[in-house]
Design an enzyme around this catalytic site. Structure first.
Site, PDB file in Angstrom:
ATOM      1  N   GLU A  83      93.953  34.865  67.713  1.00 18.77           N
ATOM      2  CA  GLU A  83      93.944  36.204  68.296  1.00 18.77           C
ATOM      3  C   GLU A  83      95.112  36.406  69.267  1.00 18.77           C
ATOM      4  OE1 GLU A  83      89.166  37.236  68.523  1.00 18.77           O
ATOM      5  OE2 GLU A  83      90.087  36.030  70.098  1.00 18.77           O
TER       6      GLU A  83
ATOM      7  N   ASP B  76      83.393  33.233  70.914  1.00 15.56           N
ATOM      8  CA  ASP B  76      84.447  32.928  71.883  1.00 15.56           C
ATOM      9  C   ASP B  76      83.945  33.042  73.317  1.00 15.56           C
ATOM     10  OD1 ASP B  76      86.344  32.474  69.873  1.00 15.56           O
ATOM     11  OD2 ASP B  76      86.922  34.575  69.796  1.00 15.56           O
TER      12      ASP B  76
END
Length: 268
Positions: free
Chosen positions: A149, A41
């Site tokens: 997330e 990420d």
């Protein structure tokens, strides 16, 4: 779940880069600051920021970090600096800061609670550090959270890695992050590494903590968006659906605006 055949990586890449550049220029800031963890990420986010042509500062912030995370992060930063002249990097070793903090606060006999609290403290120390560098460089802190997330299971620390100025990949689920990361040239060592938040000083994975893989959680998130319930599943799929539903419920405090106590006009 996104596939290489349907995911328009080139167009999505251009869209995000233009969005980042336009936002920074409208905000009248010089560039971006990104915390580098050695994970996919942050590698994708920093590469997207670098493509804007604006100054992009990659910040390493080790706190008793596992060696594999450090080496992957350094490999990515060196590769990025070789590709983009606007990328620079800095290391802020926060281990002594973290240890100094621990020496000034009481401990707890509840080991699980203590370990989780200290993990969140690591994330908040890093957030503070990123904003320090952002202040020095007149830059924005770019968030590295993905859609699962940030809006699915709330797997981030409030006012830690959740404390950012803008979120360029928060509308991409993990499978899409992988596809876009491969497209933009993130190193293979990061593409294949198991996801980890790196907050416990060991190599435990996100899956170890969540009880399900991102692919499984992504499927559960899609099912919820389609209006499905527990009655539509059985076996492992049902177990994962329950995991997703529970995490989504208990972490709503991270995903919804801070509650404000409204005072009736007649009391003012």
């Amino acid at each position: 779940m996104a596939t290489a055949n349907t995911f328009q990586a080139d167009k999505i890449n251009t869209h995000i880069v233009n969005w980042l550049r336009d936002y920074a220029l409208n905000a009248k800031v010089k560039g971006f600051v990104v915390g580098i963890s050695g994970g996919i990420d942050s590698a994708l986010t920093s590469t997207l920021c670098a493509q804007t042509g604006l100054p992009t500062l990659c910040v390493e912030m080790p706190i008793h970090q596992h060696r594999s995370q450090v080496s992957r992060g350094q490999e990515h930063i060196e590769q990025l600096k070789n590709r983009f002249a606007n990328v620079s990097s800095v290391i802020a070793d926060l281990t002594p800061v973290f240890e100094g903090f621990k020496n000034q606060v009481p401990t707890s006999e509840n080991e699980a609670t203590l370990n989780l609290t200290l993990a969140n403290t690591r994330a908040r120390l890093r957030m503070t550090t990123l904003y320090y560098f952002a202040g020095l460089h007149s830059a924005l802190v770019a968030g590295t959270g993905n859609k699962v997330e940030d809006f699915g299971v709330g797997f981030f620390t409030k006012y830690g890695d959740g404390g950012v100025d803008l979120s360029p990949i928060a509308d991409l689920v993990k499978s899409e992050v992988r596809l876009l990361a491969k497209f933009v040239g993130v190193p293979d060592s990061i593409l294949v590494a198991k996801p980890t938040d790196g907050l416990f000083g060991d190599d435990r994975s996100d899956e170890d903590q969540l009880g399900a893989s991102y692919d499984e959680l992504e499927a559960a998130m899609t099912a919820v968006e389609q209006g499905k319930t527990e009655n539509n599943f059985e076996g492992r799929a049902l177990e994962v659906f329950k995991i997703f539903s529970r995490l989504n419920r208990i972490n709503q405090h991270k995903m919804t605006p801070i509650p404000v106590c409204k005072i009736p006009n007649e009391l003012k």
